[in-house]
Design a protein around this motif. Sequence first.
Motif, PDB file in Angstrom:
ATOM      1  N   ILE A  99       7.888 -74.205 -31.508  1.00 31.82           N
ATOM      2  CA  ILE A  99       8.404 -72.946 -32.487  1.00 31.82           C
ATOM      3  C   ILE A  99       7.802 -73.133 -33.814  1.00 31.82           C
ATOM      4  O   ILE A  99       7.105 -72.249 -34.373  1.00 31.82           O
ATOM      5  N   GLY A 100       8.162 -74.360 -34.665  1.00 27.83           N
ATOM      6  CA  GLY A 100       7.370 -74.564 -35.969  1.00 27.83           C
ATOM      7  C   GLY A 100       7.775 -73.382 -37.051  1.00 27.83           C
ATOM      8  O   GLY A 100       7.128 -72.996 -37.764  1.00 27.83           O
ATOM      9  N   LEU A 101       9.132 -72.854 -36.827  1.00 27.99           N
ATOM     10  CA  LEU A 101       9.725 -72.350 -37.960  1.00 27.99           C
ATOM     11  C   LEU A 101       9.799 -72.864 -39.145  1.00 27.99           C
ATOM     12  O   LEU A 101       9.824 -74.238 -39.193  1.00 27.99           O
ATOM     13  N   PHE A 102       9.578 -72.458 -40.398  1.00 28.18           N
ATOM     14  CA  PHE A 102       9.570 -73.094 -41.700  1.00 28.18           C
ATOM     15  C   PHE A 102      11.352 -73.424 -42.036  1.00 28.18           C
ATOM     16  O   PHE A 102      11.786 -72.211 -42.181  1.00 28.18           O
ATOM     17  N   PRO A 103      11.716 -74.313 -41.766  1.00 33.60           N
ATOM     18  CA  PRO A 103      12.992 -74.783 -42.068  1.00 33.60           C
ATOM     19  C   PRO A 103      13.717 -74.192 -43.525  1.00 33.60           C
ATOM     20  O   PRO A 103      14.846 -74.032 -43.471  1.00 33.60           O
ATOM     21  N   HIS A 104      12.783 -74.346 -44.363  1.00 30.42           N
ATOM     22  CA  HIS A 104      13.338 -73.826 -45.833  1.00 30.42           C
ATOM     23  C   HIS A 104      13.335 -72.486 -46.045  1.00 30.42           C
ATOM     24  O   HIS A 104      13.612 -71.881 -47.162  1.00 30.42           O
ATOM     25  N   MET A 105      13.021 -71.612 -45.002  1.00 31.52           N
ATOM     26  CA  MET A 105      12.875 -70.074 -45.258  1.00 31.52           C
ATOM     27  C   MET A 105      13.915 -69.546 -44.349  1.00 31.52           C
ATOM     28  O   MET A 105      14.135 -69.885 -43.403  1.00 31.52           O
ATOM     29  N   ASN A 110      10.294 -66.324 -43.050  1.00 35.34           N
ATOM     30  CA  ASN A 110       9.537 -66.861 -41.861  1.00 35.34           C
ATOM     31  C   ASN A 110       8.579 -65.631 -41.350  1.00 35.34           C
ATOM     32  O   ASN A 110       7.353 -65.694 -41.131  1.00 35.34           O
ATOM     33  N   TYR A 147      18.947 -69.341 -41.512  1.00 34.23           N
ATOM     34  CA  TYR A 147      17.989 -70.420 -41.681  1.00 34.23           C
ATOM     35  C   TYR A 147      17.665 -70.705 -40.281  1.00 34.23           C
ATOM     36  O   TYR A 147      18.727 -70.577 -39.417  1.00 34.23           O
ATOM     37  N   ALA A 149      17.876 -73.309 -38.426  1.00 35.54           N
ATOM     38  CA  ALA A 149      18.563 -74.374 -38.061  1.00 35.54           C
ATOM     39  C   ALA A 149      19.917 -73.690 -37.783  1.00 35.54           C
ATOM     40  O   ALA A 149      20.971 -74.615 -36.909  1.00 35.54           O
ATOM     41  N   GLN A 150      20.224 -72.453 -38.134  1.00 34.28           N
ATOM     42  CA  GLN A 150      21.700 -71.970 -37.727  1.00 34.28           C
ATOM     43  C   GLN A 150      21.390 -71.164 -36.665  1.00 34.28           C
ATOM     44  O   GLN A 150      22.176 -70.271 -36.166  1.00 34.28           O
ATOM     45  N   MET A 151      20.516 -71.468 -35.999  1.00 31.79           N
ATOM     46  CA  MET A 151      20.453 -70.587 -34.478  1.00 31.79           C
ATOM     47  C   MET A 151      19.897 -71.317 -33.399  1.00 31.79           C
ATOM     48  O   MET A 151      19.504 -72.614 -33.585  1.00 31.79           O
ATOM     49  N   GLN A 156      15.469 -68.773 -31.940  1.00 29.97           N
ATOM     50  CA  GLN A 156      14.236 -69.431 -32.984  1.00 29.97           C
ATOM     51  C   GLN A 156      13.117 -68.977 -32.245  1.00 29.97           C
ATOM     52  O   GLN A 156      12.287 -68.409 -33.055  1.00 29.97           O
TER      53      GLN A 156
ATOM     54  N   SER B 111       4.518 -80.035 -36.230  1.00 37.78           N
ATOM     55  CA  SER B 111       4.314 -78.607 -35.673  1.00 37.78           C
ATOM     56  C   SER B 111       4.616 -77.592 -36.749  1.00 37.78           C
ATOM     57  O   SER B 111       4.031 -76.561 -36.736  1.00 37.78           O
ATOM     58  N   ARG B 213      19.512 -76.029 -43.515  1.00 42.55           N
ATOM     59  CA  ARG B 213      18.342 -75.565 -43.142  1.00 42.55           C
ATOM     60  C   ARG B 213      17.666 -76.533 -41.804  1.00 42.55           C
ATOM     61  O   ARG B 213      16.768 -76.150 -41.102  1.00 42.55           O
ATOM     62  N   MET B 215      18.844 -78.523 -38.981  1.00 40.11           N
ATOM     63  CA  MET B 215      19.691 -79.104 -37.763  1.00 40.11           C
ATOM     64  C   MET B 215      18.710 -79.894 -36.908  1.00 40.11           C
ATOM     65  O   MET B 215      18.754 -80.851 -36.637  1.00 40.11           O
TER      66      MET B 215
END
Lengths: 326, 232
Positions: A99-105, A110, A147, A149-151, A156, B111, B213, B215
């Motif tokens: 997936i590689g979403l940017f966790p801080h965005m 994103n 964010y 991580a909340q999904m 995601q 990644s 951010r 998890m």
Amino acid sequence: MNSGGHLSIFMSGIRLEKIVKTFPGMKRPALNDINFTVQSGEFIVLLGPSGCGKTTLLKMVNRLYEPTSGDILIDGESIFNGMDVTELRRRIGYVIQQIGLFPHMTVAQNIAVVPHLLKWPEGKTNERVDRLLDMVALPPDEYRERYPAQMSGGQQQRVGVARALAGDPGVILMDEPFGAIDAITRTDLQDALLRLQRRLRKTILFVTHDVDEALRLADKIVVLHEGRLVQFDTPLKILTEPKNDFVTELVGADDVVRQLGLVRVEKVMAPLSAHVPTKNLIHRDKSLRAALSELVKSKADYLTVSDGSQRPLGFITFDNIRDAIG
Amino acid sequence: MRLGEMRYIVNNPDVMLRLLWQHIVLAIGALLIAAAVSIPLGYFIHGKQKLTTAVLGVLGMLYTIPSLVLMILLLPLFGLNAKTVIVALVIYCQIILVRNVIAGLDAVNPSIIEAAKGMGMTKAQRFIRVQLPLIMPVLIAGMRLAAVVATAIATIGAMFGAGGLGTLLFNGISQGRFDKIIAGSLSVALLAGSLNWSLQYAEKRLDKIARIRAMNPAVSQKTPSHLGMRIE
């Protein structure tokens, strides 16, 4: 698409010519003399066991790997001749398994990454973000500010797909995008992707080792084995006329019942003729197995194929199914 | 502690404030310069195994030079003033900060970098927009330790014409003025403590945000093992 739709028109057909890739220190080339042409708007699946070179091949199209020799042309233009590599990548959507979403965005940030890189005005970008979230069935008001991580993983990857579509690229590369997602969610995502593709008509290159996924999604499948292109054909052709034992074994071409479960109704339906009255609707994405079951149950001699609305698209009979698979 | 020994602080607030300000300029100034040096340095050597080992080896060796000696060695280059002291502090902070920058970059999920690359970010955009924000918590953790080290060592600066709270300590020792020694050491300790606490607060805030951010962690929150505190 309205916004930036011009890109899709200019950039979409892909041609691979004599692609060879030899990694340093390897005796056998990872890819050997790969040639095929993808028409604009086609959904192509690269299928093969791990180590067959499918991911390497995919990553050459956005130049994360460079071929040892050979050429790749997008709409007739070589991607290796003077085209700026970051410019090229901004015009090609990219979805990866991790997936590689940017966790801080946030989700919105994103999705807006490529529009920002392309220096779109803020208003246009925001509009685009909301529209894409709608398209991947994540209500913008609820998900825009979340964010990653909340999904869940499935959500995601929906964002991952939206992000790849954000710059309205003509070509989208997907590297086992649903590989790390549980089976039920994977089917949902495949359905969502098919629906999206029907609307957007992007040129998609999709890597998977999952035969069922390949047969469900592809307009055409590229079967790769030990760095060579074994067969390039429609799912139906691959099932009914496998080129060699490897393909037969890979797709389980002997197992007719399994095949029925993997081929979509729309791939074998007969075109609508004016005199056929609508009855016993079946959705175009349903499998031949479901159609067969419905035919037997309803004792009808045909089913009308629809797209979910009441609009008929074609019809399907016992004979269609037998001819397709038999 | 009897109030009598606190009388210097109470009676000389102007001197105290002036020296405190000098000390803050020395320590914070050095810390900021050190960060500005260590981030590009760490970014450059990150991923190059041999170079990283060599650079960290040299920085570690520099860290073992006693501060008085290092400042004397720097004296001919920078003169008897605050510059010498700040350069020495910057050198001491490098090992701490560079190690944290590298540990932070190592912990960023590959990644995420691949996605950034595949989307058409340049190297600089990847660093500024993706890597730097993700290593922030680890970097701040390093800054916290470096701030305490810099505050402590800046005390020596008084011997090199840089002023600061060390002035009180050295004057107190030579004049046999116990109240000055108390005033100097107490205020250095308080300054180090408050820098530590405020950066710890920043770190915790960032950490909390990072946890929301991440998890499925993009950056593992494992901070690198720190060098022991330096006591001069």
